[in-house]
Design an enzyme around this catalytic site. Sequence first.
Site, short mmCIF file in Angstrom:
data_model
loop_
_atom_site.label_atom_id
_atom_site.label_comp_id
_atom_site.label_asym_id
_atom_site.label_seq_id
_atom_site.Cartn_x
_atom_site.Cartn_y
_atom_site.Cartn_z
CG ASP A 132 4.98 3.07 -12.06
OD1 ASP A 132 4.89 1.95 -11.55
OD2 ASP A 132 5.46 4.07 -11.47
NE ARG A 182 0.81 -0.73 -10.01
CZ ARG A 182 2.07 -0.34 -10.20
NH1 ARG A 182 3.08 -1.00 -9.70
NH2 ARG A 182 2.33 0.74 -10.91
C1 LIG Z 1 0.28 0.34 -5.62
C2 LIG Z 1 -0.24 1.46 -6.46
C3 LIG Z 1 0.36 1.73 -7.68
C4 LIG Z 1 -0.13 2.76 -8.49
N1 LIG Z 1 0.41 2.96 -9.74
C5 LIG Z 1 -0.16 3.85 -10.58
C6 LIG Z 1 0.27 3.97 -11.94
O1 LIG Z 1 1.21 3.30 -12.39
N2 LIG Z 1 -0.38 4.88 -12.74
C7 LIG Z 1 -1.43 5.64 -12.28
O2 LIG Z 1 -2.01 6.42 -13.05
N3 LIG Z 1 -1.82 5.57 -10.98
C8 LIG Z 1 -1.23 4.70 -10.13
N4 LIG Z 1 -1.67 4.61 -8.83
C9 LIG Z 1 -2.60 5.64 -8.30
C10 LIG Z 1 -4.06 5.28 -8.61
O3 LIG Z 1 -4.31 5.46 -9.98
C11 LIG Z 1 -5.04 6.18 -7.82
O4 LIG Z 1 -4.84 7.51 -8.18
C12 LIG Z 1 -4.93 6.05 -6.31
O5 LIG Z 1 -4.69 4.74 -5.92
C13 LIG Z 1 -6.23 6.55 -5.62
O6 LIG Z 1 -7.31 5.77 -6.03
P1 LIG Z 1 -7.99 4.62 -5.12
O7 LIG Z 1 -8.07 3.40 -5.96
O8 LIG Z 1 -7.28 4.47 -3.86
O9 LIG Z 1 -9.48 5.07 -4.95
P2 LIG Z 1 -10.16 6.40 -4.44
O10 LIG Z 1 -11.60 6.23 -4.69
O11 LIG Z 1 -9.49 7.61 -5.02
O12 LIG Z 1 -9.86 6.37 -2.89
C14 LIG Z 1 -10.49 5.46 -2.02
C15 LIG Z 1 -10.19 5.91 -0.60
O13 LIG Z 1 -8.80 5.73 -0.34
C16 LIG Z 1 -8.28 6.82 0.40
N5 LIG Z 1 -7.29 7.54 -0.44
C17 LIG Z 1 -7.07 7.40 -1.75
N6 LIG Z 1 -6.06 8.19 -2.16
C18 LIG Z 1 -5.66 8.85 -1.06
C19 LIG Z 1 -4.64 9.82 -0.82
N7 LIG Z 1 -3.85 10.26 -1.79
N8 LIG Z 1 -4.51 10.28 0.45
C20 LIG Z 1 -5.28 9.84 1.45
N9 LIG Z 1 -6.26 8.92 1.28
C21 LIG Z 1 -6.44 8.43 0.05
C22 LIG Z 1 -9.44 7.73 0.73
O14 LIG Z 1 -9.95 7.35 1.97
C23 LIG Z 1 -10.44 7.41 -0.37
O15 LIG Z 1 -11.74 7.64 0.01
C24 LIG Z 1 -1.20 3.58 -8.03
C25 LIG Z 1 -1.80 3.30 -6.80
C26 LIG Z 1 -1.34 2.25 -6.02
C27 LIG Z 1 -2.02 1.98 -4.72
#
Ligand SMILES: Cc1cc2nc3c(=O)[nH]c(=O)nc-3n(C[C@H](O)[C@H](O)[C@H](O)COP(=O)(O)OP(=O)(O)OC[C@H]3O[C@@H](n4cnc5c(N)ncnc54)[C@H](O)[C@@H]3O)c2cc1C
Length: 309
Positions: A132, A182
Site C-alpha cells: 500500500d 495499482r
Molecule cells: C483496491 C484499492 C486499494 C487502495 N489502496 C490505497 C492505498 O494504498 N493508498 C491510498 O492512499 N488509497 C488507497 N485506496 C483508496 C483510494 O485512494 C481512494 O481514496 C478511493 O478509492 C476513492 O476514490 P475513487 O477512485 O473510488 O474515486 P472517487 O471519485 O472518490 O469516487 C468515485 C465514486 O465511487 C463511489 N465511492 C468512492 N468511495 C466511496 C466510499 N468510501 N463509499 C461509498 N462510495 C464510494 C462514489 O459513488 C463516488 O462517486 C485504494 C482503493 C482501492 C479501491
Amino acid sequence: MSITRSLLLWGSRNAWLERQARHRAFAQRAVRRFMPGEDLEAALTAAAGLAARGIGTVFTQLGENLTAAAEADAVRDHYLGVLTLLAQRDLPSLISVKPTQLGLDFEAATCVARIDSLAAQAARRGDRIWVDMEDSSYVDATLDLFRELRRRHENVGVCLQAYLRRTAADLEELLPLKPAIRLVKGAYAEPPERAFPAKRDTDASYLALAATLIEHAARHGGEPPVFGTHDIGLIRSLQHTAAAAGLDRTACEVHMLYGIRTAEQERLRREGHAMRVLISYGSAWFRWYMRRLAERPANVWFVIRSVVG
Ligand SMILES: Cc1cc2nc3c(=O)[nH]c(=O)nc-3n(C[C@H](O)[C@H](O)[C@H](O)COP(=O)(O)OP(=O)(O)OC[C@H]3O[C@@H](n4cnc5c(N)ncnc54)[C@H](O)[C@@H]3O)c2cc1C
C-alpha cells in the site's frame, strides 16, 4: 478539499475520537458496510463467496504506524498464516500490506525483511503481494523499499496515488523495472503543495497516469496495470484507451473495496474484466473507516442511521 472531507481526515488522526468510536455499537454497525467482520474468518468467508462469482480478492489486516518490532513481527506472522490458509482453501486471493504496519517507522531494513518473507511465501503459489501507499511523508521510503524488494522478487507490486504532484515523475522512474502498479486517487489529507486540492485535477492526473501504464503495457508487456477505483466514468474511459492501444479486457485489472459499488463489480466481471475486491478486517478500523467516510461524506448518513437503528 471540502470542509467535511478535511474534518473527517483530521478526525481520523484523533485518538480521543478513536477511543470513543471503537467501543460504540452504532460505529461497529456502520463499519460493517465496508468490512465483512473484524476477524479473519469473516474475510475468508466473504472471499469464498466472491470467488464463487468469479471475483478475486485482496486481504488486508487493518492497522498502521506500529511502534515495536515485536508487533511488526506478529503482523508478518499473521500474514504468513493468511497465505497458508489462502493456499489450503484454494482461494484466488492476494494480500496487501502497509509498510508502517511492518515496521517502516522504526527500521526500514527489518521492514523490508518482513515483506521479503511474505513475497517468498506468496511466490510458492505464483501469487503477487501488494504494498500500500500511505501518506506523502512515506512515499520515498516506500518506493525505496519497493525497489529493494523488486531486486529479489518479481511478485511484488506497489500502489501509486494520482493526487500527488510527484507521481508522474515517480512512475517514469519506475517503468524500466516493468513494475506491477495499482493506481489509486489517494486517501490522505495532504497539503496543496504536495497533492492537487481539486478533485478534477486528481481525476485528470489519474487518466494521464493510467494512459501511461496502458501504453507501457501495450508496448512492452509486463504486469497488467491495476486500476483501484470505483469511478465508473473513469473506468469506461480507460476501457477505450486500452482498446485503442490494442489491449484486451483481461490485460488490465480493476480493484474495488469491499461493499462499494457491488453491482458494478459484478457487471465488470460479467463483461470479462479481471476484477478483485479488497477486503479489510481487524479491530484497528477507525482511521481506515474515517478515510472511507471522507471519500464520500454522504456516507456519514449511514453512521447517523446506525445510531438510530
Ligand atoms: C483496491 C484499492 C486499494 C487502495 N489502496 C490505497 C492505498 O494504498 N493508498 C491510498 O492512499 N488509497 C488507497 N485506496 C483508496 C483510494 O485512494 C481512494 O481514496 C478511493 O478509492 C476513492 O476514490 P475513487 O477512485 O473510488 O474515486 P472517487 O471519485 O472518490 O469516487 C468515485 C465514486 O465511487 C463511489 N465511492 C468512492 N468511495 C466511496 C466510499 N468510501 N463509499 C461509498 N462510495 C464510494 C462514489 O459513488 C463516488 O462517486 C485504494 C482503493 C482501492 C479501491
